[in-house]
Write an enzyme that holds these catalytic residues in place. Sequence first.
Site, short mmCIF file in Angstrom:
data_model
loop_
_atom_site.label_atom_id
_atom_site.label_comp_id
_atom_site.label_asym_id
_atom_site.label_seq_id
_atom_site.Cartn_x
_atom_site.Cartn_y
_atom_site.Cartn_z
N LYS A 1 0.85 -1.20 0.00
CA LYS A 1 0.00 0.00 0.00
C LYS A 1 0.88 1.25 0.00
O LYS A 1 1.93 1.27 0.66
CB LYS A 1 -0.92 -0.03 1.23
N SER B 1 -9.93 1.57 2.66
CA SER B 1 -9.08 2.39 1.83
C SER B 1 -7.99 1.60 1.09
O SER B 1 -7.40 2.12 0.16
CB SER B 1 -8.39 3.44 2.69
N SER C 1 -10.24 -0.85 6.77
CA SER C 1 -9.62 -0.59 5.47
C SER C 1 -8.93 -1.78 4.82
O SER C 1 -8.52 -1.70 3.66
CB SER C 1 -8.61 0.56 5.58
#
Lengths: 491, 485
Positions: free
Chosen positions: A79, A154, A178
């Site tokens: 990420k 997210s 997330s």
Amino acid sequence: MSKPFLSALELHQQIQAGERSAVEVLDETFSTIEKLDGQIQAFNALTKDIAYATANQVDQKVKAGETLPLLAGVPLALKDNIHMEGVKTTCSSKILQDYVAPFNATVTNHLNRHLIPIVGKTNMDEFAMGSSTENSAFNKTKNPWDVARVPGGSSGGSAAAVASGQTLISLGSDTGGSVRQPASLCGIVGLKPTYGLVSRYGLVAFASSLDQISPFAMNVSDLAALFQVIASPDTMDSTSIQDPPQVDYMAELNKPVEGLKIGYIAELLDAGLQPEVKAAIEKAIQTYRDMGAMVEAVSLPNIKYAIASYYIIATAEASSNLARYDGVRYGLREMDDKDIYQMYLATRAKGFGNEVKRRIMLGTFSLSSGYYDAYYGKAQKVRQLIRNDFSKAFSQFDFLIGPTSPTTAFKIGEKSSDPVQMYLSDIATIPVNLAGIPAISIPCGFDNQHLPIGLQLFGPHLSEAGLLRTAYAFETQTGLKNLRPEALATV
Amino acid sequence: MASAVAAQTKYETVIGLEIHVQLKTATKLFCSCPTRFGAEQNRNTCPICLGNPGVLPVLNRQAVDFAILAGLALNCEIAPLTKFDRKQYFYPDLPKGYQISQYDRPICGMGYLEVMGQKIRITRAHLEEDAGKLVHAGAAGLAGSTHSLVDLNRAGVPLLEIVSEPDIRSSEQARAYAETLRNIVRYLGICDGNLEEGSLRCDANVSIRPMGATEYGTKAELKNMNSFRSIQRAIDYEVQRQIEIVESGERVVQESRLWNDATGTSAPMRSKEEAHDYRYFPEPDLRPLVIPVEWINDLKAKMPELPEQRLARLKDQFGLSDYDASVLVEFKELGDFFDEAAEYTTHYKALTNWLMGDITGYLKSSQKKLEDSKLTPKALAEMIAMVDSSKISTAIAKKLIPDMVETGKSAEALVEEQGLAQVSDEGEIRKICEQVIADNPDNVAQFRAGKEKLFGFFVGQAMKLSRGKANPELVNRLMGELLKQ
């Protein structure tokens, strides 16, 4: 015709056995990314040179007859809020568009030590604020099961990378769901560890007391392996648990679940669930009963205040954590002739997207003089009540279950104009971060449009081994693992 | 002026001090960067103290030790559980947009300090990180500068902020409080205590009220006092200013004021600079700190001697006068030197005289500090022994001091080098005296006619002739004998 599926652990074994080289595996990975990512848009940037350097090391070790560390050679997606030294960490924000990380995150060091090639940085909601990855300043990541839909967020980029088969494993971060929510929406597995089990050093903070770096995989065994790699005490993170029990997360997977006491959280099954989601969870309850576990309803009465509490605590911490993006030392700077305050305003006005601005304003307000007790103070009390609810439940049950998301993947743009609606979709995941406990999301079926549904398992602090085993039993019983959208299976 | 004095007796001054003590730890409060002063700009920095994204603070244990030591010396309660909070504001010298400080659970609670025979209560003392420094470019000062540069060497250096209750009643007492505190932190070895260099910073909250009133008046906060003298002056100025306001029937406004030592006045800071809502909240990156009793006891056992204790000891152990002892306490290096030299001599009075007299005098005139001197305590003790055993005269010894300070050589070596050993040989001194008598027949005649005041002249001449080496006692005796013949 779909290719036979190879898990991350199997792939690693083939590399160790010399059946395939790590470089060949990486070639295939990048060729898959090239084919798919134009559409999926999981990646913000690729890190080919670094990945090949790692793969070469793996191949040399194999040639030298050395035993590889766990998962060596298996490509991973990271990420874009986790630092790799010398590589941009953008957090999908304009304000960090050109920010190059000056050091490795502790987890990145763990991945390097395990010779896990990092192939790229994945898209996300800006600063991890969002549930759909639509809040990225750069890319619109698609759900591999239906490209008209969001992958969740997210950590949508990391979830979509795995769900579309670009990599078998990835890392995200989970502040209010997330990782678990995109895992659920993308039909893969994701584990939010006990707060403090994985170092946050080098993770760009959103809400420090809730953030936790979390792994994604296609199945529970791979997930357990990746978790084994990253879970480690770290003196650079004062909130890291310094003496966690030494556990082999993979060794316990095969233990039976017979006799386990599982509670399903009544409040999470009551309201607002998409009917197919509710049906799938009820079916999962029956599956556990069939396996010999005792499953009963349990009430967590304060869970209904979780969203309100979370959006005060998380935004308060975020408003503080994001104060450093002022254009003075790094990142975007909008020069203004007038004075430093105008520079701050111009930089932050241009650098942050709407959702980030909204949360900074919410958090700033709730910490303001005269409002602190009514908002932040009260939210902390609610947080304690939710912790107490879980403690009480875990005094009666080994694990709890419920849905991960109240719905399956929604359409791109469907909720982006209604932030409150978007916030409400986090109801089942947020309580976990508030309590600091671990939870895992695993696939438990499909809705009428063949979109995956996620089952969430909750455990007490440091119960990851048992949690993984409970998930593994379900996965084995139902065969719901290594799920890949038909349209992509032939790629 | 008469009315001003009358006005002064009508009002009582109320002062509380906030003193920032820069802790002399090897590394910063939350990272491992060195704290060394004077490094090249932004050299003592790392991603953590630069506030890069992704960094986390790790608390410096030595800073906690120092804070506890200070708390113990200030009679404070040490909190069994303390925590850190974020104090938030935007400023270019504050890399994270917040300062990690302590809000409602400071490491040191209620304590007190005895100043001029009175207890001044201490409200609290808490740990926090320092900010960086702005360097204004394009002009001499902020005014007219075209841009500012940021130096973050100081960012993250540990500070202990010590807050007093409003128990201080005069500028003199405020100054004494600050000086006493400075001495304590220096004795503890936790701070240089240098106001000029900013390792000690003092803000004063000052208000006045009618004599006998129980409620406090509106206070002004004074900043930017860079010496103990300026603390006193700034408060005097402020008290006078407030009296004039009140006497003219107006009200004192609560504000922060910047002291200007050059003009001897203060002016309000721009309201923008002080209109802060700091939005304190608990620092989520640090767990609350538990301080077990054992930790405190360990430090108690390691507690160095404090000024008050040294004062008592110097008087008890060495029989020093109040004055001598207090000077040696006030100037810690002098006291340390004394203590070390006292291991080699028992002439304690001579030791203090040399230290406080010629040595201090020479250091002052050559603008040196005792730390810069090469004179060792042992060498001084030896020199005193040489005077005592008449190997050299006091006059010679005085001449040796500059060389001993500059070169670090022993008195014995210098005497040898320069041929300065005292002459105590009677025959030789007699010859010198006879020479003086022979050279000054007129004076001899006058002396013998009864002008006995001239005796000193003969002795002086003899000493001069011997280039100071003659034993003065022998000169006295022999000259007396010869003149009476």
